[in-house]
Scaffold this motif. Structure first.
Motif, mmCIF file in Angstrom:
data_model
loop_
_atom_site.group_PDB
_atom_site.id
_atom_site.type_symbol
_atom_site.label_atom_id
_atom_site.label_comp_id
_atom_site.label_asym_id
_atom_site.label_seq_id
_atom_site.Cartn_x
_atom_site.Cartn_y
_atom_site.Cartn_z
ATOM 1 N N ARG A 152 0.833 -1.209 0.000
ATOM 2 C CA ARG A 152 0.000 0.000 0.000
ATOM 3 C C ARG A 152 0.865 1.255 0.000
ATOM 4 N NH1 ARG A 152 -2.898 -2.165 4.402
ATOM 5 N NH2 ARG A 152 -4.471 -3.648 3.681
ATOM 6 N N GLY A 153 1.926 1.214 0.784
ATOM 7 C CA GLY A 153 2.823 2.378 0.871
ATOM 8 C C GLY A 153 3.399 2.724 -0.488
ATOM 9 N N LEU A 154 3.793 1.687 -1.222
ATOM 10 C CA LEU A 154 4.393 1.933 -2.543
ATOM 11 C C LEU A 154 3.365 2.481 -3.518
ATOM 12 C CD1 LEU A 154 6.721 -1.184 -2.847
ATOM 13 C CD2 LEU A 154 7.448 1.205 -2.704
ATOM 14 N N LYS A 155 2.070 2.175 -3.241
ATOM 15 C CA LYS A 155 1.017 2.738 -4.095
ATOM 16 C C LYS A 155 0.598 4.112 -3.591
ATOM 17 C CE LYS A 155 -0.913 -1.817 -4.825
ATOM 18 N NZ LYS A 155 -2.025 -2.665 -4.381
ATOM 19 N N ASP A 156 1.286 4.610 -2.544
ATOM 20 C CA ASP A 156 0.993 5.921 -1.967
ATOM 21 C C ASP A 156 -0.425 5.955 -1.417
ATOM 22 O OD1 ASP A 156 2.381 8.167 -1.349
ATOM 23 O OD2 ASP A 156 1.827 9.282 -3.140
ATOM 24 N N HIS A 157 -0.825 4.852 -0.809
ATOM 25 C CA HIS A 157 -2.186 4.704 -0.317
ATOM 26 C C HIS A 157 -2.394 5.577 0.917
ATOM 27 C CE1 HIS A 157 -5.929 2.714 0.753
ATOM 28 N NE2 HIS A 157 -5.863 2.054 -0.408
ATOM 29 N N PRO A 158 -3.496 6.331 0.982
ATOM 30 C CA PRO A 158 -3.696 7.267 2.105
ATOM 31 C C PRO A 158 -3.877 6.584 3.467
ATOM 32 C CG PRO A 158 -5.635 7.244 0.641
ATOM 33 C CD PRO A 158 -4.571 6.440 -0.023
ATOM 34 N N THR A 159 -4.183 5.271 3.509
ATOM 35 C CA THR A 159 -4.322 4.599 4.803
ATOM 36 C C THR A 159 -2.972 4.421 5.499
ATOM 37 O OG1 THR A 159 -4.181 2.425 3.797
ATOM 38 C CG2 THR A 159 -6.397 3.316 4.119
ATOM 39 N N ILE A 160 -1.891 4.634 4.745
ATOM 40 C CA ILE A 160 -0.556 4.529 5.354
ATOM 41 C C ILE A 160 -0.078 5.941 5.698
ATOM 42 C CG2 ILE A 160 1.805 3.651 5.030
ATOM 43 C CD1 ILE A 160 -0.343 1.460 4.845
ATOM 44 N N ARG A 161 0.444 6.073 6.944
ATOM 45 C CA ARG A 161 0.911 7.399 7.387
ATOM 46 C C ARG A 161 1.970 7.957 6.441
ATOM 47 N NH1 ARG A 161 1.981 7.825 13.619
ATOM 48 N NH2 ARG A 161 3.876 8.735 12.712
ATOM 49 N N LYS A 162 1.949 9.281 6.311
ATOM 50 C CA LYS A 162 2.837 9.908 5.331
ATOM 51 C C LYS A 162 4.311 9.621 5.625
ATOM 52 C CE LYS A 162 2.961 14.172 2.690
ATOM 53 N NZ LYS A 162 2.644 15.610 2.675
ATOM 54 N N ASP A 163 4.715 9.684 6.910
ATOM 55 C CA ASP A 163 6.132 9.458 7.216
ATOM 56 C C ASP A 163 6.516 7.996 6.957
ATOM 57 O OD1 ASP A 163 4.596 8.634 9.356
ATOM 58 O OD2 ASP A 163 6.096 9.151 10.874
ATOM 59 N N ARG A 204 5.118 6.134 4.607
ATOM 60 C CA ARG A 204 5.239 6.052 3.143
ATOM 61 C C ARG A 204 6.624 6.521 2.702
ATOM 62 N NH1 ARG A 204 0.481 9.494 0.970
ATOM 63 N NH2 ARG A 204 -0.485 9.476 3.033
ATOM 64 N N LYS A 205 7.075 7.603 3.336
ATOM 65 C CA LYS A 205 8.398 8.126 2.962
ATOM 66 C C LYS A 205 9.494 7.108 3.290
ATOM 67 C CE LYS A 205 11.548 12.063 3.154
ATOM 68 N NZ LYS A 205 12.632 11.141 2.876
ATOM 69 N N ARG A 206 9.372 6.484 4.500
ATOM 70 C CA ARG A 206 10.375 5.475 4.894
ATOM 71 C C ARG A 206 10.383 4.325 3.890
ATOM 72 N NH1 ARG A 206 8.692 3.311 10.202
ATOM 73 N NH2 ARG A 206 10.357 1.791 9.941
ATOM 74 N N ILE A 207 9.169 3.911 3.465
ATOM 75 C CA ILE A 207 9.062 2.800 2.509
ATOM 76 C C ILE A 207 9.691 3.178 1.170
ATOM 77 C CG2 ILE A 207 7.410 1.418 1.161
ATOM 78 C CD1 ILE A 207 5.524 1.563 3.659
ATOM 79 N N PHE A 208 9.358 4.378 0.699
ATOM 80 C CA PHE A 208 9.927 4.836 -0.577
ATOM 81 C C PHE A 208 11.452 4.885 -0.515
ATOM 82 C CE2 PHE A 208 5.768 6.781 -1.883
ATOM 83 C CZ PHE A 208 5.671 6.100 -3.080
ATOM 84 N N ASP A 209 11.958 5.466 0.605
ATOM 85 C CA ASP A 209 13.407 5.631 0.716
ATOM 86 C C ASP A 209 14.103 4.275 0.750
ATOM 87 O OD1 ASP A 209 13.016 8.305 0.713
ATOM 88 O OD2 ASP A 209 13.331 8.617 2.870
ATOM 89 N N LYS A 210 13.517 3.353 1.530
ATOM 90 C CA LYS A 210 14.132 2.025 1.645
ATOM 91 C C LYS A 210 14.080 1.296 0.296
ATOM 92 C CE LYS A 210 15.674 0.188 4.793
ATOM 93 N NZ LYS A 210 17.127 0.101 5.158
ATOM 94 N N ALA A 211 12.920 1.412 -0.390
ATOM 95 C CA ALA A 211 12.762 0.753 -1.696
ATOM 96 C C ALA A 211 13.824 1.263 -2.664
ATOM 97 C CB ALA A 211 11.362 1.019 -2.247
ATOM 98 N N LYS A 212 14.022 2.568 -2.619
ATOM 99 C CA LYS A 212 15.009 3.171 -3.511
ATOM 100 C C LYS A 212 16.415 2.674 -3.148
ATOM 101 C CE LYS A 212 16.392 7.594 -5.427
ATOM 102 N NZ LYS A 212 16.513 9.024 -5.161
ATOM 103 N N GLU A 213 16.702 2.704 -1.837
ATOM 104 C CA GLU A 213 18.019 2.273 -1.352
ATOM 105 C C GLU A 213 18.315 0.831 -1.767
ATOM 106 O OE1 GLU A 213 18.322 2.574 2.969
ATOM 107 O OE2 GLU A 213 19.588 0.769 2.940
ATOM 108 N N MET A 214 17.276 -0.023 -1.701
ATOM 109 C CA MET A 214 17.479 -1.451 -1.998
ATOM 110 C C MET A 214 17.402 -1.759 -3.504
ATOM 111 S SD MET A 214 15.264 -3.140 1.151
ATOM 112 C CE MET A 214 15.822 -4.853 0.935
ATOM 113 N N GLY A 215 17.113 -0.742 -4.303
ATOM 114 C CA GLY A 215 17.077 -0.955 -5.751
ATOM 115 C C GLY A 215 15.794 -1.624 -6.228
ATOM 116 N N TYR A 216 14.722 -1.460 -5.433
ATOM 117 C CA TYR A 216 13.437 -2.048 -5.819
ATOM 118 C C TYR A 216 12.857 -1.319 -7.020
ATOM 119 C CZ TYR A 216 8.427 -3.026 -5.552
ATOM 120 O OH TYR A 216 7.137 -3.373 -5.844
ATOM 121 N N GLN A 217 12.330 -2.086 -7.973
ATOM 122 C CA GLN A 217 11.689 -1.480 -9.139
ATOM 123 C C GLN A 217 10.225 -1.858 -9.133
ATOM 124 O OE1 GLN A 217 12.476 0.375 -12.064
ATOM 125 N NE2 GLN A 217 14.126 1.110 -10.747
#
Lengths: 344, 344
Positions: free
Chosen positions: A25-36, A38-51
């Motif tokens: 849900r976080g990666l889909k930017d779903h509003p049920t996930i807290r904004k901070d 979502r940011k942690r998820i995005f940052d980690k996904a980017k760091e780990m090279g997730y596509q």
């Protein structure tokens, strides 16, 4: 060839100690996930090279049968010949090409890399932009062991194969030829020496001068983007010199032809006053009068070989120890440098 | 512009009265699903226009910011100029181009369409192959309302916009010019008249002859692929005619230049014995001697406008009623057709 496992939402979930559903849900930017969060998820996904499109990795065909090509520009006969060679081999093997232009910019090259990655190409054929200092921006491919072949403008890397001609030797031969025709003060018009092709030709030019007892003079080196217009401008600067050169070696035929036209307009006799040589054996070289001396550069064969090498890597996982493949080149002497009574 | 809803596994499940999970496994060719059921699922998915990568449609970005381009070949100055124009506009708007070649084959054109569809391009810019009879093979895009813009070699379709020059008028003007120079027996070298550009220029040629009281003679029409070699071959056939023509209008500059070189080798004087005109205003036309009369064809502007029209459709959903955009062309008279004392 090293390979890396594709990163999934489960890996991100584990790393962040969250549930896979939250990651999804976080990666889909779903509003049920807290904004901070979502940011942690995005940052980690980017760091780990997730596509993102890998999420559906079960749905991915193992092969897209598509080969990505990145070239500086599609504006030369040489590049058309390379791409025609690639199409021929790729089609015969059931692959389709998709092509993008870096327009000589590293930033654009990176955008192309991402686009082609998201297009799920099976491998890449690349000729580098003028201003790419290194190939760190290809990590998206290199880290996953997706084959990468360089042609013409190459970069030495343990995972990659390069297809080139011996630009040093070609530059040496063409300069030596002009010297044998009686030229002693030879200007060289070239482009970014970050790129092997220009750096190597320049080295060849310098060594040929040295071996014939001629001092290198950096005032005779003109850097430009090798376009028609840049050729005319460089020639204007040459015409304004206190002492005119008696030979010009241009690093491509577009520039050399523009150079001949500008010199003719100024009333200079070619080859009597100034000998001129180009590079590539573009069809233009046989149309300009006097016909242009040039270096035959096997574009079609380079394209065929680049595609064949890539497909062999994909099909057999063989050929991964191939570092460099060097093609033959040959000097074509025509009227623009052939002075009466001189050896070629 | 009509749009269709993307087909999901739920639609297929409903149509076949099976569970979505069965459809999902079936599409993955999972062995727990009976073979004949898998075949039914595949057939229905195909029939309904289902695309595997759409399964993960929630994960799809609404925009890939990628524009697909399909061209016949990347081997002309005209096409480089078109693509440079597209890159300029696309980059400024944050889009990346991916380009593929049909190599003049409808079959290859279809393969490119599928590849670019799977690359999730936001829209397509297309110049058609010689042998595409219609555009049914673009249904994958048309049925989903993904914008499709044709340029140069176009096809009239209610959902599409075409960017062209007035090829009929250009063909009429160039033929009339040769007639004013005193040519009465004018050969025309052209390509597949399935394509508007060649059919329209040929109509212009015929009407110009008719309006000047000259009979049309089909023996003077030469069909080829307009390459350098084809130009030389067509000229050889012209040289073998019992009565030589006194003018030649070639449908591109590559062919016209090849024509001039072959005529010169045969000792023919240009423009005195035969006037020659090309089409495109390729840089080659200013290098050949005598310089070539040609039609200036605004490639860069055509590319810019094609990309801008597509991006406007994507951004604003406007401009969907645009049918055809016609750019200016202009005749450039040079030595190859300019006889002394004649009006141009």
């Amino acid at each position: 060839m090293s390979t890396q496992k594709e990163i999934t939402i489960y890996d991100i979930a584990e790393a962040l100690d969250l549930s896979p559903a939250t990651i999804s849900r976080g990666l889909k930017d779903h509003p049920t996930i807290r904004k901070d969060t979502r940011k942690r998820i995005f940052d980690k996904a980017k760091e780990m090279g997730y596509q993102q499109n890998l999420f559906a990795s079960n749905l991915r065909r193992s092969r897209s049968n598509t080969i990505g090509v990145i070239v500086p520009r599609l504006n030369s006969y040489f590049m058309s010949a390379v791409i025609a060679g690639m199409e021929k081999v790729a089609n015969a093997a059931g692959y389709n090409l998709i092509i993008s232009q870096s327009t000589e910019s590293k930033e654009k090259e990176l955008a192309n890399i991402k686009t082609l990655y998201n297009s799920r190409v099976d491998g890449l054929l690349v000729s580098l932009a003028y201003d790419s200092e290194n190939i760190d921006h290809f990590d998206l491919f290199l880290n996953k062991g997706i084959p990468l072949i360089f042609f013409d403008r190459v970069f030495d890397h343990p995972q990659c194969t390069s297809i080139v001609i011996d630009n040093y030797k070609a530059g040496y031969e063409i300069t030596s030829h002009l010297i044998r025709q009686g030229s002693k003060r030879i200007a060289h018009i070239t482009a970014s020496i970050k790129r092997n092709v220009y750096a190597d030709r320049l080295r060849g030019y310098r060594d040929a001068l040295a071996d014939h007892g001629i001092l290198y003079d950096e005032k005779l080196i003109f850097f430009c983007n090798l376009s028609e217009q840049a050729g005319a401008e460089a020639t204007q600067r040459i015409l304004e010199m206190d002492e005119l050169p008696d030979g010009i070696f241009a690093a491509n035929d577009t520039t050399a032809v523009s150079c001949i036209r500008t010199l003719k307009q100024a009333g200079i006799k070619i080859p009597e006053q100034i000998t001129v040589a180009g590079f590539n054996n573009d069809p233009l070289s046989k149309v300009i009068e006097p016909n242009l001396t040039t270096m035959n550069y096997p574009g079609q064969e380079m394209g065929e070989l680049a595609a064949a090498t890539l497909i062999r890597k994909l099909d057999t996982k063989e050929g991964t120890s191939l570092n460099t493949i060097v093609l033959h080149h040959n000097l074509i002497v025509r009227e623009s440098s052939q002075r009466k009574g001189a050896d070629s």
